[in-house]
Each structure stands twice: as structure tokens, then as C-alpha cells.
Design an enzyme around this catalytic site. Structure first.
Site, PDB file in Angstrom:
ATOM      1  CD  GLN A 140      -2.852   0.623   2.543  1.00  0.00           C
ATOM      2  OE1 GLN A 140      -3.475  -0.412   2.726  1.00  0.00           O
ATOM      3  NE2 GLN A 140      -2.816   1.578   3.438  1.00  0.00           N
ATOM      4  N   GLY A 141       0.713   2.110  -0.997  1.00  0.00           N
ATOM      5  CA  GLY A 141       1.490   3.355  -1.058  1.00  0.00           C
ATOM      6  C   GLY A 141       0.612   4.527  -0.679  1.00  0.00           C
ATOM      7  CB  SER A 196       1.773   6.633   5.247  1.00  0.00           C
ATOM      8  OG  SER A 196       0.654   6.166   5.946  1.00  0.00           O
ATOM      9  CD  GLU A 251      -9.790  -6.889   9.384  1.00  0.00           C
ATOM     10  OE1 GLU A 251     -10.128  -8.079   9.362  1.00  0.00           O
ATOM     11  OE2 GLU A 251     -10.093  -6.121  10.306  1.00  0.00           O
ATOM     12  CB  SER A 277      -2.315   7.376  15.902  1.00  0.00           C
ATOM     13  OG  SER A 277      -3.113   8.539  15.982  1.00  0.00           O
ATOM     14  CD  GLU A 299      -2.281   9.463  20.371  1.00  0.00           C
ATOM     15  OE1 GLU A 299      -2.021   8.822  19.332  1.00  0.00           O
ATOM     16  OE2 GLU A 299      -1.831   9.159  21.485  1.00  0.00           O
TER      17      GLU A 299
END
Lengths: 336, 393
Positions: B124-125, B127, B242, B369, B371
Site C-alpha cells: 500500500q502506497g 502514507s 478489513e 493512531s 489519538e
């Protein structure tokens, strides 16, 4: 599927009878309402004239009563009733079941007793943790010779109120002085099985009370954060505070998932049921500590209900064994 | 809907397959990255042949067409038998599949999906160094020149890109308007000229992720998924692929691995240490509760009553429990754990407590994340106000 519908109906009825915006409704009025709605009989088997519901139903009720910080002692009443239900050999079983289902109150204590037996067989000492004993006709107690119903008007039996920090409930000691039991529910050998059955049920009921009350505490806190403005904006906008609210929600949802899993697991041990209570009570404590902090100064005032939640959480943690006791036991059993 | 008897029949079938075929000793055989990749390829091939590798694909693919309830049974049994998790093929069978199945055209589906079953792997490209939690801030450019897009930029945190044949790539075709609007979704050949992959050496010695450098890489227009500038919507399909099985599987694996902590307690003679027993008991209950919430989440999905934010709660509950699990092992292991010991690739509960502890951060950081999950819980579940956009500091 039928059970799910029953459960939803019970929850809906409870929320109508005890609306969320009316905290700590009057004990005696609540008790009468609960008796009228048949709640004292939900776990009574159908062949004994009750509704014969599973422990999911009583869990749902206790959860709703936690939500409004009920003063009415539904948990000790249900447990006392179950002690009598389980006592097949008790001669006055049918008579007592009818009385209890009709609204008389014979609670199970939520703390342990310190009792000694004299040479004449009579019993002296203190039974602690009896909620709302002033409205009780008897208490279900584990005596040296087995479980018994101890009528509160019997000779050698007296009541002492023990003032507690939690203003949403009242707690009493039942003091025995050379008391001779007459209403035995089990003998000494039958006491262990009944004790395990009742203590597992007590853990689930307390866990449900914690989850319901924690949910209400979170709802109130979120509402407050949306209306309280500082720096020209609602404090609910601050990420530092939103993240704390998210953690409160997470703790409640996770503890509730474990509670329902264990409620539905008929083979769960007392320790496993107690683990669900510890997790729920710790979540409740966490949520109420945050509730006071996030309300700021108003949370420290007697007129605001924050303290009712905090105090109920801290008392619930101590009932039927605290976190230290049960966490150690969970660890020991997982090691075995 | 699948009834209980069918599910139990499936469970027996999977169990008897695993009794015969489940790999043993794979942890010892995964001490290097290359060995790990070999064990992964072997196991994926076996699962494809047995019909358990892609239960979530449609029925026209062999082993596909399973209900979510059936998928849950398969994953429960794989976790229970302590099989290696399918990490190398995860992006291929979930992300690439969902993207192509939902948004790809017929030609793309026919070209790529069967090859995944033959072992072709995808990465997966998404981030970039400047686009982590704020994924839409990507800067990698795609310029249309004739019938190819010319790509320049850099991707990071791409899981096992060093072994991938193909890449799901997000690139910017326009900088006008809101940042989501100029993103285009492309399928890139990892062997194309101008693609350089550099594995990232992680703090525990693993190399699960890689950086991808893109220097005038040409991608034919036919490899675009969806329209130009509509890649953000396609990316949502990728990320939603997922459906909670991974966290359920991982939770049960951690439950099984509590025995490693128990072993440590016995080895260090803490059996009567009440403080240690309490901490262990607290962890046991925490892990049990994570299994309960992961189960409940999947059951709600199966019954169609999932709520916004539920997935975030499961992820945060799991990742915190994983941290607590590895932290307790690390503490009980004491000084022993400070001496370097061999690591096992591709497992979160290896019993190398320093490695496990450091690896646990991947779960509080990757995949949204902790957060970001808290923001989702607060804003979408608790209905708290969103932060005003466009603040400039």
C-alpha cells in the site's frame, strides 16, 4: 429471539418508569413500583409463580437501576429471594417465596459477617453490609451451621445503621446476641454451594449497577462539556478533554462487553464473574473521577450530582470483595 | 445467514484440516526475514488449496463466498491452532481485493484477482513523511503525459513493500480545492523503472515496513482505479476492507499467549507474590475483555447493528492490552530481557519481551493512531463538536 424481545421490553419499561433525568428516586415509591411491575419475581421460576426469566433479565434491570442511582435495594432483594428459591428443603419455602414476591424484603448482606457460636448453639456477632435494613423483615445470613433467614424482630436481633459516604443508599449492621436460628435454609454442608451461587449472582448484579451508573455519569459529563463555555467556545471542543471522554467511553463499552459475555456463560466460575465486576467497578470509578474533574468547581458542590456517582462507585468497589482480592484470585487461577 | 449446525460442521472441517496441516515450529523457522517470507508463502499456498485463504471473497473464487459468521469460525480456528498469521498476503487479499472488487473495472479484476491466489503480493502506497494521520495531505505527484501518469514522490510505512509485486498508490493530480479532491488512485508495478524500495529498520530489529521512492515512474492510464481526482473515495474502500476479523484473531492469540506470562511467573518464583498475582490477574481480565469486545463487534457486524466508532474502541482496547501484556512480561523478565535474544518475524506475542514491547507500538500508531481513534470516538460516537478546520499557526 424471544429472550431478546423480553429483554428489550424490560429495559424500555424500566426507562419509562425510572427516567434518566430523575436521579435517586424515592426509595419507598420505587420499591412499590418495582413490586407492581413484577420485578421482584423476574427470577422466580414459573412453577413457583414467578416470571422465570434468566439472569440476563435481572442484569438488564440492575443496569437500569444503576443508571438512576436507585435507592431501592433491588440487588440484595433479588439475591435474598434466590437464596430461598434454592433452598428446596426449607419447610416454609412456598410461604416465604409468596411473601418476598409480594413485596416483603429479606436482603442478602453484601459484606462478610463476623459470628461466633456459643456452647449452647446460639450465635453472636455482626452481619455487615445489609442495605436498607429498616424496611426488611428478615436477613439471609450465612451462620456457622448454614444459611438461615434471620427475622429482624426475633429475640437477640438488633439493627445498627452505619452511616456511609454514599448518600444514594443506606447500610446497616445486623447484630446478633445469643440468637438461636429457627429458619434454616441449608445445613453447613449445603452452604458452600449456595454461597457460590449467590456470590456469582451478586458480582453480576453489582457489575450491572456500575455499568448503568457509569453510562449515566458519562452522558451527564458530555452534556456539561457541550454547554460549559470557556475561552469563547464549549470546552467539548478541546481535544485534550475530548480524548478523556473517549477513554471514558472505551472503558465502559469494554467492561460492558465482558459483563454480557459472562452473564450468558452459564459455566463461568465465581472468579470469572467477579472479574467482570472488578472491571466494571474500576471503569465506574475511573469515569466518576474524570466526571468530577471535568465539571470543575461545580463538581465539588453538594448540590451537583457528581458526588453521588463518585461515592456510589467507591462503595461498589468494596462490596462482595474488592479489586485487590479478586485480581489476585484471577491471577492465581490463571497460573494453576 | 448461516445456521449453527452449518457453522459447527465448518469448524470441525477446519479443525481436522489444521490437525493435519497446521505448521509447527514456524517461530523457530522465522528468525530471518527471508525465512519468514518463505514460511508465509508456503502457508498461504496451503490455505488457498484448502479453501480457507479468502473466505471473504465472492463465491466465484475457490474458497470464497463465506458469510462473516463463517469467516469468524475460520479465524477462530486458525488462532486456536496457533498458525502463522497471513501477513505477507494481507494487503493483497484484503486491501487490493476490496479496492478492485468495489471500484476496479472488469479488466482490472480479471487481470489481478486470480494472480493474488497464485501468490502475487501487493503493498500500500498511502502514507508519506508529511501525511500520516492527515492522509489527505499527500504530496506525491502524478502528471498525465499522453497515456501515462508520471509519478514523483515518496511513500513510507508501506508494509512489506520490499517483497511486493504491485502497489496501491495514492498520488496527487491536482492541488486545487480541498485536499481530498485532487487525489487519484493508481495500480503500480513495483518493478517499474524509477521505483526504489528501502526497508525501514525498526527498533526491535524487524523490517516489517519500507519506504518507496518514486522517480519519474510511468503508470499507464489503464491502471487508474475510478476517475482522476476521485481517488479519496476509492481509498475509503481500501481502508474499510478489513471487517474486524484481524482484531478478533489477534485478541484470541494474545489470550493464548498469557501462558507465556504465567511461565515467566513460575520461572522467577513469583507464584506466591501477591502483587505479581494481582497484576497478572488484572491483565488476564483486560485480555478477556478485549476478546469480549472484539467478539461483540463482529457479532454486531454480522447482525447489521454496528455503530459509528465501534471499530475505534476495539482497536484502542486491543492495542492498550497488547502494551500492558508486553510491559508485564518485560517487567517480570527483569535484567534477562535486556540481553539481546533472537526475534521472531511476524508475531506479536513471541516471548522475546523487549521485542514484543517495542513491537506493540505499531498497534497504537499504525492503522489510525490511538489519538485519531479517540477523535473518532469523541466526535462520531459521543457527538462532541469537531475542531474548526483551517487553523494556521
Amino acid at each position: 429471539m424471544g429472550a431478546v424481545i423480553e429483554l428489550n421490553e424490560l429495559t424500555d419499561a424500566a426507562q419509562k418508569a425510572f427516567p434518566a433525568d430523575k436521579l435517586s428516586p424515592s426509595r419507598d415509591e420505587s420499591w412499590q413500583l418495582a413490586a407492581e411491575m413484577g420485578w421482584l419475581m423476574v427470577r422466580l421460576p414459573e412453577e413457583d409463580g414467578g416470571l422465570g426469566f434468566t439472569r440476563e433479565a435481572s442484569t438488564a434491570l440492575h443496569l437500569e437501576m444503576g443508571r438512576v442511582l436507585a435507592a431501592m435495594p433491588l440487588i440484595p432483594a433479588q439475591l435474598g429471594l434466590q437464596a430461598v428459591i434454592a433452598s428446596e428443603d426449607f419447610a416454609e419455602r412456598a410461604d416465604w417465596l409468596e411473601r418476598l414476591a409480594g413485596g416483603e424484603y429479606a436482603p442478602l448482606p453484601m459484606l462478610s459477617a463476623k459470628l461466633t457460636q456459643g456452647s449452647d448453639g446460639s450465635i453472636s456477632g455482626t452481619i455487615s453490609g445489609v442495605f436498607e435494613a429498616d424496611m426488611a423483615v428478615a436477613v439471609v445470613a450465612q451462620l456457622p451451621g448454614g444459611y438461615a433467614l434471620v427475622p429482624l424482630d426475633a429475640p437477640g436481633v438488633s439493627l445498627v445503621e452505619r452511616p456511609i459516604w454514599d448518600p444514594s443508599r443506606r447500610l446497616f449492621d445486623v447484630v446478633l446476641e445469643s440468637y438461636t436460628p429457627t429458619l434454616m435454609l441449608t445445613d453447613a454442608s449445603g452452604a458452600k454451594a449456595l454461597h457460590d451461587r449467590l456470590s456469582g449472582e451478586a458480582q453480576l448484579a453489582l457489575a450491572a449497577d456500575c455499568i448503568g451508573a457509569a453510562g449515566a455519569a458519562l452522558d451527564m459529563t458530555i452534556e456539561y462539556m457541550k454547554v460549559r463555555r470557556q475561552f469563547d467556545r464549549p470546552i467539548a471542543l478541546f481535544q485534550a478533554l475530548k480524548h478523556r471522554a473517549a477513554d471514558m467511553k472505551t472503558r465502559i463499552v469494554v467492561a460492558e462487553a465482558l459483563l454480557w459475555k459472562r452473564v450468558r456463560d452459564e459455566s463461568a466460575s465465581v472468579t470469572e464473574l467477579a472479574a467482570a465486576k472488578v472491571l466494571a467497578a474500576e471503569a465506574f470509578r475511573f469515569v466518576t473521577e474524570e466526571m468530577v474533574q471535568l465539571h470543575g468547581g461545580i463538581g465539588l458542590t453538594d448540590e451537583h450530582p457528581c458526588h453521588l456517582f463518585l461515592k456510589r462507585a467507591l462503595l461498589n468497589l468494596q462490596l462482595c470483595g474488592n479489586a485487590d482480592l479478586w485480581n489476585e484470585r484471577v491471577g492465581r487461577e490463571a497460573l494453576a | 445467514m448461516t445456521d449453527t449446525a452449518d457453522l459447527e460442521a465448518l469448524r470441525r472441517e477446519v479443525r481436522s484440516f489444521l490437525a493435519a496441516e497446521a505448521p509447527t515450529g514456524w517461530r523457530d523457522a522465522s528468525r530471518t526475514q527471508d525465512d519468514f517470507v518463505r514460511t508465509q508463502r508456503d502457508w498461504f499456498g496451503k490455505l488457498v488449496r484448502a479453501g480457507y485463504a479468502i473466505p471473504h471473497w465472492p463465491a466465484e473464487y475457490p474458497g470464497g463466498g463465506r458469510s462473516l459468521a463463517e469467516q469468524k469460525v475460520i479465524y477462530e480456528e486458525l488462532a486456536g491452532a496457533d498458525c502463522p498469521r497471513l501477513l505477507l498476503s494481507f494487503v493483497s487479499t484484503y486491501h487490493a481485493f476490496a479496492t478492485l472488487h468495489e471500484c476496479g473495472n472488469a479488466e482490472q479484476k480479471a487481470r489481478y484477482l486470480p494472480k493474488i491466489l497464485e501468490g502475487e503480493t501487493w503493498c500500500q502506497g498511502f502514507s508519506e513523511p508529511g501525511a500520516g494521520s492527515d492522509l489527505a495531505a499527500i504530496k506525491t505527484r502524478a502528471e498525465l503525459k499522453g497515456d501515462v501518469y508520471v509519478i514523483n514522490g515518496q511513500k513510507v510505512w508501506s508494509t512489506m513493500a520490499q517483497f511486493a509485486d504491485k502497489c496501491l498508490l495514492l498520488a496527487r493530480t491536482s492541488s486545487d480545492g480541498v485536499k481530498q479532491a485532487g487525489i487519484t488512485y493508481l495500480l503500480m508495478d513495483m518493478k517499474a523503472p524509477g521505483v526504489t524500495v528501502r526497508p525501514i529498520h525498526q527498533i526491535q530489529g524487524d523490517e516489517e515496513f519500507a519506504e518507496i521512492f518514486l522517480d519519474n515512474v510511468e503508470i499507464p492510464v489503464s491502471e487508474r482505479v475510478g476517475e482522476e481526482g476521485k481517488g479519496w473515495a476509492v481509498a475509503q474502500a481500501t481502508l474499510a476492507s478489513e471487517r474486524g476479523l484481524t482484531l478478533m484473531e489477534l485478541s484470541y492469540r494474545m489470550r493464548g499467549a498469557l501462558g507465556r506470562v504465567a511461565k515467566l511467573i513460575r520461572e522467577h518464583g513469583h507464584e506466591e507474590d501477591r502483587g505479581v498475582l494481582r497484576d497478572f490477574g488484572t491483565l488476564v481480565t483486560q485480555v478477556d475483555a478485549v476478546c469480549a469486545i472484539a467478539d461483540q463487534f463482529l457479532d454486531n457486524r454480522i447482525n447489521g447493528i454496528e455503530r459509528m466508532g465501534d471499530a475505534s474502541i476495539v482497536k484502542n482496547a486491543y492495542s492498550r492490552a497488547l502494551r500492558a501484556y508486553s510491559a508485564l512480561g518485560l517487567r517480570l523478565g527483569g535484567m534477562d530481557e535486556q540481553y539481546v535474544a533472537p526475534i521472531t518475524f511476524g508475531d506479536l506475542n513471541t516471548g522475546n519481551w523487549m521485542a514484543d514491547f517495542m513491537n506493540s507500538y505499531a498497534w497504537t500508531i499504525a492503522g489510525g493512531s490511538e489519538e485519531v481513534q479517540r477523535n473518532i470516538i469523541a466526535e462520531r460516537m459521543l457527538d462532541m463538536p469537531r475542531e474548526p478546520k483551517g487553523w494556521v499557526l
